[in-house]
Write a protein that holds these residues in place. Structure first.
Motif, PDB file in Angstrom:
ATOM      1  N   ALA A 121      19.641  -1.347  52.992  1.00  0.00           N
ATOM      2  CA  ALA A 121      20.844  -1.040  53.780  1.00  0.00           C
ATOM      3  C   ALA A 121      21.986  -1.985  53.458  1.00  0.00           C
ATOM      4  O   ALA A 121      22.942  -2.095  54.229  1.00  0.00           O
ATOM      5  CB  ALA A 121      20.509  -1.095  55.270  1.00  0.00           C
ATOM      6  N   ASN A 122      21.908  -2.635  52.306  1.00  0.00           N
ATOM      7  CA  ASN A 122      22.932  -3.624  51.945  1.00  0.00           C
ATOM      8  C   ASN A 122      23.789  -3.205  50.754  1.00  0.00           C
ATOM      9  O   ASN A 122      24.497  -4.034  50.192  1.00  0.00           O
ATOM     10  CB  ASN A 122      22.266  -4.973  51.640  1.00  0.00           C
ATOM     11  CG  ASN A 122      21.626  -5.592  52.857  1.00  0.00           C
ATOM     12  OD1 ASN A 122      22.220  -5.626  53.925  1.00  0.00           O
ATOM     13  ND2 ASN A 122      20.402  -6.080  52.699  1.00  0.00           N
ATOM     14  N   SER A 127      25.337   0.751  54.202  1.00  0.00           N
ATOM     15  CA  SER A 127      25.461  -0.252  55.263  1.00  0.00           C
ATOM     16  C   SER A 127      25.516   0.355  56.657  1.00  0.00           C
ATOM     17  O   SER A 127      25.323  -0.367  57.648  1.00  0.00           O
ATOM     18  CB  SER A 127      26.701  -1.113  55.026  1.00  0.00           C
ATOM     19  OG  SER A 127      27.885  -0.321  55.069  1.00  0.00           O
ATOM     20  N   SER A 128      25.750   1.643  56.782  1.00  0.00           N
ATOM     21  CA  SER A 128      25.767   2.287  58.095  1.00  0.00           C
ATOM     22  C   SER A 128      24.366   2.590  58.617  1.00  0.00           C
ATOM     23  O   SER A 128      24.209   3.040  59.758  1.00  0.00           O
ATOM     24  CB  SER A 128      26.579   3.595  58.047  1.00  0.00           C
ATOM     25  OG  SER A 128      27.952   3.341  57.833  1.00  0.00           O
ATOM     26  N   SER A 215      29.667   4.354  55.139  1.00  0.00           N
ATOM     27  CA  SER A 215      29.313   3.030  54.599  1.00  0.00           C
ATOM     28  C   SER A 215      30.346   2.562  53.595  1.00  0.00           C
ATOM     29  O   SER A 215      30.819   1.414  53.636  1.00  0.00           O
ATOM     30  CB  SER A 215      27.934   3.076  53.937  1.00  0.00           C
ATOM     31  OG  SER A 215      26.904   3.309  54.871  1.00  0.00           O
ATOM     32  N   MET A 219      32.931  -0.628  53.955  1.00  0.00           N
ATOM     33  CA  MET A 219      32.929  -1.713  52.972  1.00  0.00           C
ATOM     34  C   MET A 219      34.324  -1.908  52.394  1.00  0.00           C
ATOM     35  O   MET A 219      34.797  -3.031  52.255  1.00  0.00           O
ATOM     36  CB  MET A 219      31.926  -1.403  51.864  1.00  0.00           C
ATOM     37  CG  MET A 219      31.689  -2.559  50.885  1.00  0.00           C
ATOM     38  SD  MET A 219      32.938  -2.715  49.596  1.00  0.00           S
ATOM     39  CE  MET A 219      32.616  -1.230  48.651  1.00  0.00           C
TER      40      MET A 219
END
Length: 222
Positions: A121-122, A127-128, A215, A219
């Protein structure tokens, strides 16, 4: 934030990807395979379909499209780039991502709603989500089996670059149930399922795919 979506001859899901960007709150920008610049976009999506009719092999001709020279340079500079299905195949052909996608092990086209587990998830495109979260995304492919040599697979696992993994069933014979991977930096992601077909409850199996697009926007805003 502007996210470009490339249209190749034979692209099928470019307008769906543009719509997903819009629903996520971004501004979609149509890019043409013959373009020699990216028109000021902040990220790029290579959509699904059958670029150049899948002649030679999937993505083999698209890698030489004029726009791809710009995409490769931008990706190496850190721009977020997402490849969906045929776009994933193109990313492998350009060597932005390792490995290859080959004919499904059952030798037939498959279309189904597929459960995925988010393994990383990075990345710029995940990332969401939470690591370990399971999401339901449509899958449709005939050449979706991800393959790579053992050393490459071990490196992808060890570096946390397996981004999505198939859950419950492996639909196409992908090694280690891999559904999506990233580059070392995490700005380039390729996956075989189609998140652009799961961005609202009205159509598709739900909105689990919307997080892919939010995501990238989060970012970029950060």
């Amino acid at each position: 934030m502007k996210i470009g979506v490339v249209t190749f001859p034979g692209s099928l899901d470019d307008t769906d990807a543009q719509r997903a960007v819009r629903l996520a709150g971004g501004e979609p920008v149509a890019l043409w395979h013959g373009d020699h610049d990216l028109h000021g976009v902040d990220a790029v999506i290579l959509p699904g379909g059958f670029s150049y009719g899948d002649y030679l092999r999937c993505g083999a001709i698209a890698r030489f499209a004029p726009v791809m020279a710009e995409v490769v340079d931008a990706a190496r500079g850190g721009m977020p780039v997402l490849g969906i299905c045929n776009g994933f195949q193109i990313l492998c052909e350009t060597h932005l991502l390792p490995g290859a996608l080959i004919r499904n092990d059952h030798r037939t086209f498959i279309c189904r709603d597929q459960t995925l587990r988010v393994e990383n998830a990075n990345t710029a495109w995940t990332s969401s989500y939470d690591e370990g979260q399971e999401i339901l995304i449509p899958l449709k492919n005939g050449e979706g089996g991800f393959v790579a040599d053992a050393d490459t697979l071990d490196r992808l696992e060890g570096e946390g670059r397996v981004v999505f993994r198939y859950v419950d069933v492996n639909p196409n014979g992908s090694l280690r149930d891999i559904a999506g991977i990233s580059n070392e930096r995490g700005n380039v992601v390729g996956l075989m399922p189609h998140p652009e077909h799961a961005v609202e409850d009205l159509c598709g199996p739900g909105a689990d795919g919307l997080g892919i697009f939010t995501s990238a926007l989060s970012m970029l805003a950060a």
